[in-house]
Write an enzyme that holds these catalytic residues in place. Structure first.
Site, PDB file in Angstrom:
ATOM      1  N   ASP A   1       0.851  -1.193   0.000  1.00  0.00           N
ATOM      2  CA  ASP A   1       0.000   0.000   0.000  1.00  0.00           C
ATOM      3  C   ASP A   1       0.895   1.254   0.000  1.00  0.00           C
ATOM      4  OD1 ASP A   1      -2.411   1.398   0.258  1.00  0.00           O
ATOM      5  OD2 ASP A   1      -2.330   1.369   2.447  1.00  0.00           O
TER       6      ASP A   1
ATOM      7  N   GLU B   1      -1.938   6.104  -8.246  1.00  0.00           N
ATOM      8  CA  GLU B   1      -2.888   7.090  -7.705  1.00  0.00           C
ATOM      9  C   GLU B   1      -2.764   8.409  -8.450  1.00  0.00           C
ATOM     10  OE1 GLU B   1      -3.308   7.278  -3.425  1.00  0.00           O
ATOM     11  OE2 GLU B   1      -3.699   9.437  -3.460  1.00  0.00           O
TER      12      GLU B   1
ATOM     13  N   SER C   1     -12.552   4.256   5.603  1.00  0.00           N
ATOM     14  CA  SER C   1     -13.089   3.775   6.879  1.00  0.00           C
ATOM     15  C   SER C   1     -14.347   4.560   7.236  1.00  0.00           C
ATOM     16  CB  SER C   1     -12.039   3.907   7.991  1.00  0.00           C
ATOM     17  OG  SER C   1     -11.147   2.805   7.947  1.00  0.00           O
TER      18      SER C   1
ATOM     19  N   ASP D   1      -8.131   0.811   6.960  1.00  0.00           N
ATOM     20  CA  ASP D   1      -7.106   0.606   7.977  1.00  0.00           C
ATOM     21  C   ASP D   1      -7.610   1.114   9.327  1.00  0.00           C
ATOM     22  OD1 ASP D   1      -4.843   0.437   9.520  1.00  0.00           O
ATOM     23  OD2 ASP D   1      -3.541   1.586   8.207  1.00  0.00           O
TER      24      ASP D   1
HETATM   25  O1  G3H Z   1      -2.801   4.853   3.904  1.00  0.00           O
HETATM   26  C1  G3H Z   1      -2.099   4.669   4.881  1.00  0.00           C
HETATM   27  C2  G3H Z   1      -2.317   3.518   5.781  1.00  0.00           C
HETATM   28  O2  G3H Z   1      -3.342   3.783   6.702  1.00  0.00           O
HETATM   29  C3  G3H Z   1      -1.029   3.030   6.402  1.00  0.00           C
HETATM   30  O3  G3H Z   1      -0.606   3.735   7.499  1.00  0.00           O
HETATM   31  O4  G3H Z   1       1.886   4.074   7.249  1.00  0.00           O
HETATM   32  O5  G3H Z   1       0.799   4.057   9.510  1.00  0.00           O
HETATM   33  O6  G3H Z   1       1.032   1.940   8.195  1.00  0.00           O
HETATM   34  P1  G3H Z   1       0.875   3.445   8.147  1.00  0.00           P
HETATM   35  P1  13P Z   2      -8.545   4.715   6.286  1.00  0.00           P
HETATM   36  O1  13P Z   2      -7.613   5.552   7.097  1.00  0.00           O
HETATM   37  O2  13P Z   2      -9.834   5.440   5.998  1.00  0.00           O
HETATM   38  O3  13P Z   2      -8.815   3.388   6.910  1.00  0.00           O
HETATM   39  O4  13P Z   2      -7.874   4.449   4.853  1.00  0.00           O
HETATM   40  C1  13P Z   2      -6.887   3.479   4.713  1.00  0.00           C
HETATM   41  C2  13P Z   2      -6.198   3.533   3.383  1.00  0.00           C
HETATM   42  O5  13P Z   2      -6.609   4.182   2.453  1.00  0.00           O
HETATM   43  C3  13P Z   2      -4.970   2.739   3.263  1.00  0.00           C
HETATM   44  O6  13P Z   2      -4.367   2.922   2.023  1.00  0.00           O
HETATM   45 ZN    ZN Z   3      -4.434   4.905   1.266  1.00  0.00          ZN
END
Ligand code: G3H
Ligand code: 13P
Ligand code: ZN
Length: 308
Positions: free
Chosen positions: A82, A134, A212, A254
């Site tokens: 991701d 993206e 979310s 997430d």
């Molecule tokens: O889009 C971002 C995700 O919520 C990942 O977050 O970099 O804290 O794992 P993170």
């Molecule tokens: P949320 O923060 O809305 O869960 O989105 C997660 C996301 O887009 C990870 O790439």
């Molecule tokens: Zn994202």
């Protein structure tokens, strides 16, 4: 059972008007919670990890853990990077065994985004790995990059971008944002942009990030048991379901899993002050994730009984 890519999943999802849930994880219990939820609903599913999650868990640990859990729980799964920031991060994950990657060049200008995305597509496709890119910028923070305002995706640019890069799916900005604080006032998504993109790219899978719903009951549970999360808001469930019935084939979540796990762990520890076996409280977090995933499949994604 094992790791698969997203091609067939997206084809079926597009044709039948549902979306596949892409859930972020960084540890064993989150992974098991998601896979058990998907298994209970007989749903296709994507497990995804950000660059920082890959660093936290270790790329090979992650790949082997996902493979083994997929086999043990009995559900095929795509493993996706991701928000890959650059070619090196993408290479590390592909070489470790990921079946899908995202290159996020959304903070670059249009031509630079095309250039970095094309490099990733060439590397990934030569190894049978699919690529998400993206275009447009979501307000809020995406890994280390943050923006105060949305830069909505331009549908004409989206069509040109897909043609010139050969990417397999595209994340677009229609008003969602990452994290637990999405809308100050009324929630609003630009479905007109999604419709235009769909017209210009018929049959092409679109991805929705920042999706979310931020269930207020779960936020209240976090706060009741010692948390302090004020003013959290997410995307209304009916808007997400509408998007998933259109060209959106992948919905990223997430924050909702983080909130559910945190609320359940807080509650368990508060109610069982003598307990110090991590399997008990993290297990409560795992169960909470499973139940959120099952509910997402029913109310947001519409993907029950979609396994290939
Ligand atoms: O889009 C971002 C995700 O919520 C990942 O977050 O970099 O804290 O794992 P993170
Ligand atoms: P949320 O923060 O809305 O869960 O989105 C997660 C996301 O887009 C990870 O790439
Ligand atoms: Zn994202």
């Amino acid at each position: 059972m094992g790791l698969i890519d997203t091609k067939e999943m997206f084809k079926k999802a597009y044709e039948s008007g549902y979306s596949i849930g892409a859930f972020n994880i960084s540890n064993l219990e989150q992974l098991q919670g998601v896979l058990k939820g998907a298994k209970a609903k007989n749903s296709s599913v994507i497990i995804q990890a950000s660059k920082s999650a890959v660093k936290y868990a270790g790329p090979s640990t992650l790949v082997n853990m996902v493979k083994t859990a997929s086999d043990e729980i009995g559900v095929d799964v795509a493993l996706h990077l991701d928000h890959g920031p650059d070619l090196q991060a993408v290479k590390d994950c592909i070489d470790a065994g990921f079946t899908s990657v995202m290159i996020d060049g959304s903070h670059f200008d249009f031509e630079e985004n095309i250039k970095v995305t094309k490099e990733v597509v060439d590397y990934a496709h030569a190894r049978n790995v699919v690529v998400e890119a993206e275009l447009g910028v979501l307000a809020g923070t995406e890994d280390e990059i943050s923006s105060d305002v949305h830069k909505y995706t331009d549908p004409d640019e989206a069509a040109e971008f897909v043609k010139r890069t050969g990417v397999d799916s595209l994340a677009i900005a229609i008003g969602t944002s990452h994290g637990a604080f999405k809308f100050k006032g009324e929630a609003k998504l630009r479905f007109d942009i999604l419709e235009e993109v769909q017209k210009k790219l018929p049959g092409f899978p679109i991805v929705l990030h920042g999706a979310s719903a931020v269930d207020q009951n779960i936020v209240a549970m976090c706060n009741e048991f010692g948390g302090n999360i004020a003013g959290a808001s997410g995307v209304p469930v009916d808007m997400l379901r509408k998007a998933s019935s259109m060209a959106v084939c992948k919905i990223n979540m997430d924050t909702d899993l983080r909130l559910a796990m945190t609320g359940a762990v807080r509650k368990y520890l508060t109610e069982n002050p003598k307990e110090f076996d991590p399997r008990k409280y993290i297990g409560a977090g795992r169960d909470a994730i499973q139940s959120v995933v099952e509910s997402k499949i029913d109310t947001v994604l519409g993907s029950a009984n979609s396994t290939l």
